[in-house]
Design a protein around this motif. Structure first.
Motif, short mmCIF file in Angstrom:
data_model
loop_
_atom_site.label_atom_id
_atom_site.label_comp_id
_atom_site.label_asym_id
_atom_site.label_seq_id
_atom_site.Cartn_x
_atom_site.Cartn_y
_atom_site.Cartn_z
N GLY A 10 26.23 -11.41 33.33
CA GLY A 10 26.39 -12.36 34.43
C GLY A 10 26.80 -11.68 35.72
N ALA A 11 27.72 -10.72 35.62
CA ALA A 11 28.16 -10.00 36.81
C ALA A 11 27.03 -9.16 37.40
N ILE A 12 26.22 -8.56 36.55
CA ILE A 12 25.09 -7.76 37.04
C ILE A 12 24.09 -8.66 37.75
N LEU A 13 23.84 -9.85 37.20
CA LEU A 13 22.92 -10.78 37.88
C LEU A 13 23.43 -11.11 39.28
N LEU A 14 24.72 -11.36 39.40
CA LEU A 14 25.29 -11.66 40.71
C LEU A 14 25.21 -10.43 41.62
N ALA A 15 25.42 -9.26 41.05
CA ALA A 15 25.39 -8.03 41.83
C ALA A 15 23.98 -7.68 42.29
N ILE A 16 22.98 -8.08 41.51
CA ILE A 16 21.59 -7.79 41.88
C ILE A 16 21.29 -8.34 43.27
N LEU A 17 21.82 -9.51 43.56
CA LEU A 17 21.56 -10.13 44.85
C LEU A 17 22.27 -9.42 45.99
N ILE A 18 23.27 -8.62 45.67
CA ILE A 18 24.04 -7.95 46.70
C ILE A 18 23.71 -6.46 46.77
N ALA A 47 14.42 -18.80 48.00
CA ALA A 47 15.75 -19.41 48.04
C ALA A 47 16.07 -20.12 46.73
N ILE A 48 15.09 -20.80 46.16
CA ILE A 48 15.29 -21.49 44.88
C ILE A 48 15.58 -20.46 43.79
N LYS A 49 14.82 -19.36 43.78
CA LYS A 49 15.02 -18.32 42.76
C LYS A 49 16.41 -17.71 42.88
N GLU A 50 16.83 -17.38 44.09
CA GLU A 50 18.17 -16.82 44.29
C GLU A 50 19.25 -17.78 43.82
N THR A 51 19.06 -19.05 44.13
CA THR A 51 20.04 -20.06 43.71
C THR A 51 20.16 -20.09 42.19
N TRP A 52 19.03 -20.03 41.49
CA TRP A 52 19.07 -20.07 40.03
C TRP A 52 19.60 -18.78 39.44
N ILE A 53 19.37 -17.64 40.07
CA ILE A 53 19.96 -16.39 39.59
C ILE A 53 21.48 -16.50 39.68
N ILE A 54 21.98 -17.01 40.79
CA ILE A 54 23.43 -17.19 40.95
C ILE A 54 23.97 -18.16 39.91
N ARG A 55 23.29 -19.28 39.71
CA ARG A 55 23.75 -20.27 38.73
C ARG A 55 23.81 -19.68 37.33
N PHE A 102 13.56 -14.00 34.41
CA PHE A 102 12.33 -14.69 34.04
C PHE A 102 12.50 -16.20 34.18
N ILE A 103 13.61 -16.72 33.66
CA ILE A 103 13.88 -18.16 33.74
C ILE A 103 14.01 -18.60 35.20
N SER A 104 14.74 -17.82 36.00
CA SER A 104 14.91 -18.15 37.42
C SER A 104 13.57 -18.18 38.14
N SER A 105 12.71 -17.23 37.83
CA SER A 105 11.39 -17.16 38.45
C SER A 105 10.53 -18.36 38.05
N LYS A 106 10.57 -18.72 36.77
CA LYS A 106 9.78 -19.86 36.28
C LYS A 106 10.27 -21.17 36.91
N ILE A 107 11.59 -21.33 37.00
CA ILE A 107 12.14 -22.54 37.62
C ILE A 107 11.73 -22.61 39.09
#
Length: 138
Positions: A10-18, A47-55, A102-107
Motif C-alpha cells: 500500500g505504501a509503495i502504491l502511494l509512493a508511486i504517485l510521488i 485523474a480517475i486512475k490516480e484516485t483509484w491507486i490512492i484509494r 491493473f484494477i485501477s486502470s480497468k476502473i
C-alpha cells in the motif's frame, strides 16, 4: 509478516504517485482539465486512475494495520530465513502492486468509457458548476 507486506504494498502504491513521477508529470497533474464541447478529455481518465491507486493503496495500508492489530500472521513465514522472507516479501508486494495498478486502470477505463461527451447546455451530469469551457468553432 503478512500485515507488514500488505502495508508495504500500500505504501509503495502511494509512493508511486510521488517518487516515480517526473517533474513534467508533476506539472501536468496540476494543470486545469479544460472541457471541449462534444468531447471527453483524456486527462480525466488519468485523474480517475490516480484516485483509484490512492484509494487501493490506503485500503491496503488499513488492512495491514488491522491484521497487525488482530495479530494475524503466518507462523510458517516467520520461521523462514531472512533471504526467503525478503524474496517472499518482494514477490507478494509486486503481485499486490501489479494487481492494484491493473484494477485501477480497468476502473479508470470503465468509468471514462461511461462518461458522456461534454455538453455545455447542461445535458450531462459530469460537468461541475462553474466549470471552464472552450468552444471551438468549425
Amino acid at each position: 509478516m503478512i500485515p507488514s507486506i500488505i502495508q508495504l504494498a500500500g505504501a509503495i502504491l502511494l509512493a508511486i504517485l510521488i517518487f516515480l513521477r517526473s517533474d513534467k508529470q508533476s506539472i501536468q497533474s496540476t494543470m486545469i482539465v479544460v472541457t471541449v464541447q462534444g468531447k471527453k478529455n483524456p486527462k480525466i481518465k488519468d485523474a480517475i486512475k490516480e484516485t483509484w491507486i490512492i484509494r487501493i493503496g490506503l485500503i491496503l495500508v488499513i488492512i495491514g494495520y488491522l491484521l497487525q492489530m488482530l495479530n494475524v500472521d503466518s507462523q510458517y513465514l516467520l520461521s523462514l530465513s531472512r533471504l526467503y522472507k525478503l524474496l517472499i516479501t518482494m514477490i507478494i508486494s509486486l503481485v499486490l502492486i501489479g494487481l492494484s495498478m491493473f484494477i485501477s486502470s480497468k476502473i479508470a477505463n470503465y468509468k471514462f468509457d461511461k462518461l458522456k461527451p461534454f455538453d455545455m447546455n447542461g445535458n450531462d451530469d459530469n460537468s461541475p458548476n462553474g466549470g471552464l469551457v472552450i468552444k471551438l468553432e468549425d
